[in-house]
Design a protein around this motif. Structure first.
Motif, mmCIF file in Angstrom:
data_model
loop_
_atom_site.group_PDB
_atom_site.id
_atom_site.type_symbol
_atom_site.label_atom_id
_atom_site.label_comp_id
_atom_site.label_asym_id
_atom_site.label_seq_id
_atom_site.Cartn_x
_atom_site.Cartn_y
_atom_site.Cartn_z
ATOM 1 N N GLU A 162 0.842 -1.206 0.000
ATOM 2 C CA GLU A 162 0.000 0.000 0.000
ATOM 3 C C GLU A 162 0.875 1.253 0.000
ATOM 4 O O GLU A 162 0.628 2.195 -0.764
ATOM 5 N N ASP A 163 1.900 1.267 0.819
ATOM 6 C CA ASP A 163 2.833 2.389 0.879
ATOM 7 C C ASP A 163 3.509 2.582 -0.477
ATOM 8 O O ASP A 163 3.641 3.710 -0.966
ATOM 9 N N LEU A 194 1.091 4.104 -2.970
ATOM 10 C CA LEU A 194 0.858 5.517 -2.679
ATOM 11 C C LEU A 194 1.997 6.394 -3.192
ATOM 12 O O LEU A 194 1.777 7.516 -3.643
ATOM 13 N N ALA A 197 -7.003 1.699 -7.490
ATOM 14 C CA ALA A 197 -7.674 2.647 -6.597
ATOM 15 C C ALA A 197 -9.149 2.318 -6.400
ATOM 16 O O ALA A 197 -9.740 2.717 -5.399
ATOM 17 N N ARG A 212 -8.763 0.160 -3.326
ATOM 18 C CA ARG A 212 -7.967 0.647 -2.196
ATOM 19 C C ARG A 212 -8.359 2.094 -1.878
ATOM 20 O O ARG A 212 -7.916 3.021 -2.560
ATOM 21 N N PRO A 213 -9.169 2.301 -0.850
ATOM 22 C CA PRO A 213 -9.635 3.656 -0.532
ATOM 23 C C PRO A 213 -8.509 4.665 -0.287
ATOM 24 O O PRO A 213 -8.618 5.824 -0.718
ATOM 25 N N ALA A 214 -7.447 4.264 0.370
ATOM 26 C CA ALA A 214 -6.350 5.201 0.627
ATOM 27 C C ALA A 214 -5.696 5.636 -0.681
ATOM 28 O O ALA A 214 -5.373 6.816 -0.866
ATOM 29 N N LEU A 215 -5.503 4.707 -1.593
ATOM 30 C CA LEU A 215 -4.931 5.029 -2.895
ATOM 31 C C LEU A 215 -5.897 5.910 -3.684
ATOM 32 O O LEU A 215 -5.479 6.876 -4.333
ATOM 33 N N ARG A 216 -7.178 5.594 -3.626
ATOM 34 C CA ARG A 216 -8.179 6.423 -4.315
ATOM 35 C C ARG A 216 -8.112 7.860 -3.800
ATOM 36 O O ARG A 216 -8.153 8.808 -4.578
ATOM 37 N N ALA A 217 -7.988 8.041 -2.493
ATOM 38 C CA ALA A 217 -7.915 9.387 -1.920
ATOM 39 C C ALA A 217 -6.672 10.128 -2.409
ATOM 40 O O ALA A 217 -6.743 11.309 -2.780
ATOM 41 N N VAL A 218 -5.537 9.442 -2.438
ATOM 42 C CA VAL A 218 -4.294 10.074 -2.895
ATOM 43 C C VAL A 218 -4.380 10.428 -4.375
ATOM 44 O O VAL A 218 -4.023 11.543 -4.775
ATOM 45 N N ARG A 221 -6.725 13.369 -5.005
ATOM 46 C CA ARG A 221 -6.067 14.635 -4.649
ATOM 47 C C ARG A 221 -4.996 14.996 -5.687
ATOM 48 O O ARG A 221 -4.933 16.130 -6.163
#
Length: 194
Positions: A51-52, A55, A113, A116-122, A125
């Motif tokens: 995940e990191d 991102l 994405a 993966r919600p965190a990736l979608r958010a990044v 943005r």
């Protein structure tokens, strides 16, 4: 986590290559280590988990897609006409398409994405920031067109690039310039067209 910025960049660049060629399933720390030509286990010292790594890839792609300052200067030299806007769009399409693995990796990231919600958010943005930058740069440039022109060109030319990179035989190369000119013409408000 290790802090060698040059090594981290090399690992992310290798990850971009792996993602573009093997897809998200092929993006493993082992594949990144191999792609970067570093000892096994190196990537795991720089990234907490996949995940990191996902991102950080998106940011690096956009970093590498930025034009050189001289290109920006060239893009803004001369008259601010519809023809100049078409020339700028040709440069952008050519530059982005030239970074084939980066663009394909970005498409893989977009698909990932969706899961993966965190990736979608990044990515939301990052891509939002990119579009905002393009809107502001266009407004400042004095080139013809409004915010709708920029959005239409941004989204349509991104798809043109995707088509060229994934199905190059679907669109003859000699048609690309004419399509860019037509996209600019149709995206401009009446009275400002080519």
């Amino acid at each position: 986590m290790r802090q060698n910025p040059a090594r981290r960049a090399a690992l992310i660049d290798a990850a971009i290559e792996v993602l573009a060629s093997e897809g998200a399933r092929g993006l493993t720390f082992r594949a990144v280590d191999t792609g970067a030509g570093v000892p096994g286990g190196t990537a795991s010292n720089y990234f907490r988990n996949r995940e990191d790594l996902f991102l950080q890839i998106g940011g690096r792609i956009y970093e590498r897609l930025q034009p050189e300052p001289s290109v920006l200067t060239d893009n803004l030299s001369g008259p601010r006409t519809a023809e100049k806007l078409a020339d700028v769009m040709r440069e952008v399409v050519g530059r982005v398409a030239a970074y084939r693995t980066g663009f394909l990796a970005l498409m893989e990231l977009r698909l990932e994405a969706t899961r993966r919600p965190a990736l979608r958010a990044v990515l939301t943005r990052t891509i939002g920031d990119d579009l905002a930058f393009n809107l502001a740069a266009h407004a400042e440039s004095g080139l013809p067109g409004d915010a709708t022109t920029v959005r239409l060109l941004y989204f349509s030319l991104n798809w043109l690039i995707l088509e060229r990179l994934t199905l190059p035989d679907a669109l003859p190369e000699e048609d690309v310039d004419a399509l860019i000119t037509e996209a600019v013409t149709r995206a401009l408000p009446p009275g400002r067209r080519l």
